[in-house]
Design a protein around this motif. Structure first.
Motif, PDB file in Angstrom:
ATOM      1  N   SER A   1       0.956  -1.095   0.002  1.00  0.00           N
ATOM      2  CA  SER A   1       0.007  -0.077  -0.216  1.00  0.00           C
ATOM      3  C   SER A   1       0.829   1.267   0.089  1.00  0.00           C
ATOM      4  O   SER A   1       1.715   1.233   0.681  1.00  0.00           O
ATOM      5  CB  SER A   1      -1.205   0.042   1.221  1.00  0.00           C
ATOM      6  OG  SER A   1      -1.475   1.192   1.342  1.00  0.00           O
ATOM      7  N   ASN A   2       0.660   2.162  -0.931  1.00  0.00           N
ATOM      8  CA  ASN A   2       1.585   3.280  -1.058  1.00  0.00           C
ATOM      9  C   ASN A   2       1.641   4.074   0.431  1.00  0.00           C
ATOM     10  O   ASN A   2       2.603   4.769   0.524  1.00  0.00           O
ATOM     11  CB  ASN A   2       1.091   4.295  -2.098  1.00  0.00           C
ATOM     12  CG  ASN A   2       1.356   3.614  -3.558  1.00  0.00           C
ATOM     13  OD1 ASN A   2       1.993   2.753  -3.540  1.00  0.00           O
ATOM     14  ND2 ASN A   2       1.048   4.456  -4.640  1.00  0.00           N
ATOM     15  N   TRP A   3       0.757   3.987   0.999  1.00  0.00           N
ATOM     16  CA  TRP A   3       0.484   4.853   2.363  1.00  0.00           C
ATOM     17  C   TRP A   3       1.400   4.228   3.408  1.00  0.00           C
ATOM     18  O   TRP A   3       1.899   4.803   4.342  1.00  0.00           O
ATOM     19  CB  TRP A   3      -0.776   4.668   2.798  1.00  0.00           C
ATOM     20  CG  TRP A   3      -1.807   5.228   2.016  1.00  0.00           C
ATOM     21  CD1 TRP A   3      -3.044   4.533   1.719  1.00  0.00           C
ATOM     22  CD2 TRP A   3      -1.979   6.701   1.369  1.00  0.00           C
ATOM     23  NE1 TRP A   3      -3.589   5.260   0.660  1.00  0.00           N
ATOM     24  CE2 TRP A   3      -3.060   6.512   0.460  1.00  0.00           C
ATOM     25  CE3 TRP A   3      -0.992   7.695   1.426  1.00  0.00           C
ATOM     26  CZ2 TRP A   3      -3.532   7.818  -0.262  1.00  0.00           C
ATOM     27  CZ3 TRP A   3      -1.477   8.946   0.776  1.00  0.00           C
ATOM     28  CH2 TRP A   3      -2.543   8.855  -0.264  1.00  0.00           C
ATOM     29  N   ARG A   4       2.266   3.362   3.369  1.00  0.00           N
ATOM     30  CA  ARG A   4       3.303   2.596   4.199  1.00  0.00           C
ATOM     31  C   ARG A   4       4.633   2.764   3.679  1.00  0.00           C
ATOM     32  O   ARG A   4       5.618   2.773   4.399  1.00  0.00           O
ATOM     33  CB  ARG A   4       3.204   1.035   4.246  1.00  0.00           C
ATOM     34  CG  ARG A   4       1.740   0.725   4.591  1.00  0.00           C
ATOM     35  CD  ARG A   4       1.713  -0.790   4.924  1.00  0.00           C
ATOM     36  NE  ARG A   4       0.198  -1.253   4.737  1.00  0.00           N
ATOM     37  CZ  ARG A   4      -0.200  -2.250   4.311  1.00  0.00           C
ATOM     38  NH1 ARG A   4       0.309  -3.291   3.876  1.00  0.00           N
ATOM     39  NH2 ARG A   4      -1.404  -2.643   4.548  1.00  0.00           N
TER      40      ARG A   4
ATOM     41  N   PHE B   1      -3.550   2.255  11.249  1.00  0.00           N
ATOM     42  CA  PHE B   1      -4.122   3.432  10.664  1.00  0.00           C
ATOM     43  C   PHE B   1      -5.521   3.724  11.142  1.00  0.00           C
ATOM     44  O   PHE B   1      -6.481   4.106  10.470  1.00  0.00           O
ATOM     45  CB  PHE B   1      -4.121   3.357   9.170  1.00  0.00           C
ATOM     46  CG  PHE B   1      -2.785   3.472   8.644  1.00  0.00           C
ATOM     47  CD1 PHE B   1      -2.277   4.815   8.107  1.00  0.00           C
ATOM     48  CD2 PHE B   1      -1.895   2.510   8.665  1.00  0.00           C
ATOM     49  CE1 PHE B   1      -1.022   5.061   7.685  1.00  0.00           C
ATOM     50  CE2 PHE B   1      -0.591   2.619   8.111  1.00  0.00           C
ATOM     51  CZ  PHE B   1      -0.209   3.959   7.570  1.00  0.00           C
TER      52      PHE B   1
ATOM     53  N   TYR C   1      -9.525  11.972   1.552  1.00  0.00           N
ATOM     54  CA  TYR C   1      -9.416  10.612   0.810  1.00  0.00           C
ATOM     55  C   TYR C   1     -10.536   9.593   1.184  1.00  0.00           C
ATOM     56  O   TYR C   1     -11.135   9.468   2.074  1.00  0.00           O
ATOM     57  CB  TYR C   1      -8.335   9.922   1.592  1.00  0.00           C
ATOM     58  CG  TYR C   1      -7.682   8.669   1.113  1.00  0.00           C
ATOM     59  CD1 TYR C   1      -7.562   8.719  -0.207  1.00  0.00           C
ATOM     60  CD2 TYR C   1      -7.461   7.629   1.979  1.00  0.00           C
ATOM     61  CE1 TYR C   1      -6.932   7.345  -0.840  1.00  0.00           C
ATOM     62  CE2 TYR C   1      -7.187   6.396   1.556  1.00  0.00           C
ATOM     63  CZ  TYR C   1      -6.875   6.190   0.066  1.00  0.00           C
ATOM     64  OH  TYR C   1      -6.529   5.125  -0.478  1.00  0.00           O
TER      65      TYR C   1
ATOM     66  N   SER D   1      -8.740   4.062  -2.691  1.00  0.00           N
ATOM     67  CA  SER D   1      -7.743   4.283  -3.712  1.00  0.00           C
ATOM     68  C   SER D   1      -8.275   3.654  -5.091  1.00  0.00           C
ATOM     69  O   SER D   1      -7.713   2.925  -6.089  1.00  0.00           O
ATOM     70  CB  SER D   1      -6.463   3.188  -3.645  1.00  0.00           C
ATOM     71  OG  SER D   1      -5.529   3.797  -4.250  1.00  0.00           O
TER      72      SER D   1
ATOM     73  N   ASN E   1      -6.982  12.889   6.454  1.00  0.00           N
ATOM     74  CA  ASN E   1      -5.854  12.217   5.751  1.00  0.00           C
ATOM     75  C   ASN E   1      -5.009  13.541   5.583  1.00  0.00           C
ATOM     76  O   ASN E   1      -4.200  13.363   4.676  1.00  0.00           O
ATOM     77  CB  ASN E   1      -6.551  11.551   4.569  1.00  0.00           C
ATOM     78  CG  ASN E   1      -7.133  10.304   4.833  1.00  0.00           C
ATOM     79  OD1 ASN E   1      -6.095   9.501   4.898  1.00  0.00           O
ATOM     80  ND2 ASN E   1      -8.318  10.050   5.223  1.00  0.00           N
TER      81      ASN E   1
ATOM     82  N   ALA F   1       3.536   9.009   9.421  1.00  0.00           N
ATOM     83  CA  ALA F   1       3.209   9.970   8.581  1.00  0.00           C
ATOM     84  C   ALA F   1       2.998  11.249   8.801  1.00  0.00           C
ATOM     85  O   ALA F   1       1.980  11.299   9.776  1.00  0.00           O
ATOM     86  CB  ALA F   1       2.178   8.923   7.530  1.00  0.00           C
TER      87      ALA F   1
ATOM     88  N   GLU G   1      -1.024  11.907   9.105  1.00  0.00           N
ATOM     89  CA  GLU G   1      -1.980  11.010   9.912  1.00  0.00           C
ATOM     90  C   GLU G   1      -2.372  11.442  11.559  1.00  0.00           C
ATOM     91  O   GLU G   1      -2.003  12.402  11.775  1.00  0.00           O
ATOM     92  CB  GLU G   1      -1.333   9.483  10.129  1.00  0.00           C
ATOM     93  CG  GLU G   1      -1.625   8.732   8.653  1.00  0.00           C
ATOM     94  CD  GLU G   1      -2.959   8.240   8.548  1.00  0.00           C
ATOM     95  OE1 GLU G   1      -3.712   7.817   9.421  1.00  0.00           O
ATOM     96  OE2 GLU G   1      -3.582   8.114   7.281  1.00  0.00           O
TER      97      GLU G   1
END
Ligand code: PMP
Length: 462
Positions: free
Chosen positions: A38-41, A73, A155, A158, A229, A417, A420
């Motif tokens: 997952s790009n968020w990681r 998250f 957000y 995806s 987000n 992040a 977050e």
């Protein structure tokens, strides 16, 4: 030491502590882009790899223990491996995991959800993104209209449907009052992203501008009742009422994306803010860590779902394991009392943060509500109201130092992040809060030594 040297120092500290994570990352990135699914990681220089978790703690593959305030998250307000959930789910799983049929818990959970979050009918899915996509389809089917209005920086998963105006760089995003529909991914056809109109969060004028141009063609407005987000940015007073009113005026469907807020307040955002949408999406925390989401809505909208009407299908929809886990989570674990206790700890964390930043004259925006909140180190002491403020004021260098240095001290303060927030679970304790407060003090002393806090003003971009 200036902030860039400090960044290098905390990065070195992180690398020294996480050698095995680095090895796994180096191997995984040969097979998997950026070594994550997952790009968020993605994290610089690489994300940690984890091996086990219990209660408020998580352990990485190097054996380091962390007090975890990320809680997947926000998916774990129950905390890690809650004993009640583990017992219940372990006995349940002995009878199978997925049947391709409904069970009695489909009935029980539907009733619990509708009672708790207050709507007429519900459909189950697995992820937040699937559910927001269904909500948008319903709004379009119900109104026969094409456009969806969303807010910059919000957000909703995806999927192609709403990957627009997510984190645009201001140079591409247009005037703050009339944001452009900037696609948030390659591979999105213009015909799709142009169906999503973008307004500025907390800005009535910006919403009015969109409605005055496209009014009768807007199927619905979708929003995160608290924008989570881009930090933690609540609606200003009266903003949700305004959105309710303008939706009614133009016959558009008002959609609350409560993927996060459904786990922050016992009764979700409607209970907290007193504004009722037409559709709401709940997910993350209510599944107790299992993939579960639901679209709840008014009867006349929800009844559009069916053969030759609005499509909604999925092999894993209403899978008995997730449904049972959600049922146990909501009825036995995320009780009003337990969530109040977690919310009090969250408030305590935020207040301690405010004191520390004030005492040390470190500019920061600190915001909290329910079981969540966050600290955002800024370039000057301002209130963040929307995505443009976030880009303009949040000091990403200071945030990097804050987050990475906390990790090296065994703390995951608000995921890793800068946009977050923390999640306090029902298993966190006062001791966990005290640990994180000690960590904050240490990092603040580092930041001070590098000159953060010497306030300077940024010119208005517009
Ligand atoms: N909506 C919101 C408000 C979210 O925060 C997220 C995920 N962070 C989603 C939707 C997407 O959920 P999922 O990742 O389960 O698709």
């Amino acid at each position: 030491m200036d902030i860039l040297d400090l960044i290098e120092n905390v990065k070195k500290e992180y690398v020294n502590k996480t050698r095995r994570s680095q090895e796994l990352y180096d191997e995984l990135k040969k097979y998997t882009p950026y070594g994550v699914h997952s790009n968020w990681r993605i994290w610089d220089p690489y994300p940690m790899f984890m091996s086990r978790a219990r209660g408020s703690r998580i352990w990485d593959v190097d054996g380091n223990e962390y007090v975890d305030f990320c809680m997947a998250f926000g998916a774990l307000v129950v905390g890690h491996s809650h004993p009640v959930l583990i017992n219940e789910v372990s006995s349940f799983i002995a009878n199978g995991t997925i049947y391709g049929f409904e069970t009695e818990y489909s009935v029980k959970l539907a009733k619990v959800l509708l009672d708790r979050f207050g709507m007429d009918m519900v459909r189950f899915s697995n992820t937040g993104g699937e559910a927001t996509e269904l909500a948008v389809r319903l709004a379009r089917a119900y109104t026969g209209r094409k456009y969806i209005l969303k807010f910059e920086g919000h957000y909703h998963g995806s999927r192609d449907t709403l990957m627009v105006g997510l984190k645009p760089i201001p140079a591409r995003a247009g005037h703050p009052k009339e944001p452009r529909s900037v696609p948030a991914s390659m591979g999105l056809p213009e015909d799709i992203y142009k169906t999503v109109l973008v307004a500025q969060w907390n800005d009535e004028e910006s919403v009015e501008k969109v409605f005055s141009k496209y009014g009768d063609e807007i199927a619905g407005i979708i929003l995160e009742p608290i924008a989570m987000n881009m930090g933690f940015i609540p609606p200003k007073k009266g903003f949700l009422d305004f959105l309710r009113k303008i939706s009614d005026e133009y016959g558009s469907v008002l959609i609350f994306d409560e993927v996060k807020t459904s786990g922050k307040f016992y009764g979700g955002a409607e209970e907290y803010f007193g504004v009722k949408p037409d559709i709401k999406i709940v997910s993350k925390a209510i599944g107790g860590g299992f993939p579960f989401s639901a679209v709840l809505g008014k009867k006349d909208i929800m009844e559009l779902i069916g053969p030759n009407k609005v499509a909604h299908g999925g092999t894993f929809n209403s899978n008995p394991l997730s449904v049972y886990a959600a049922y146990i989570t909501l009825t036995k674990i995320l009780t009003r009392d337990a969530m109040t206790r977690a919310s009090n700890l969250s408030e305590e964390t935020a207040k301690a943060g405010i004191d520390i930043m004030n005492d040390n004259k470190i500019p920061a925006y600190i915001s909290y509500a329910g079981t969540s909140g966050g600290i955002y180190l800024t370039r000057e002491a301002v209130e963040l109201r929307n995505w443009r403020d976030f880009v303009k004021y949040v000091n990403l260098d200071a945030m990097y130092v804050y987050l990475t240095s906390m990790v090296s001290r065994g703390l995951i303060p608000q995921c890793i992040a800068p946009d977050e927030q923390w999640t306090v679970s029902v298993q966190h304790t006062k001791e966990d809060v005290d640990r994180v407060v000690e960590g904050m003090k240490h990092v603040v002393s580092l930041l001070k030594s590098s000159g953060v806090g010497e306030v300077f003003k940024i010119e208005e971009a517009f």
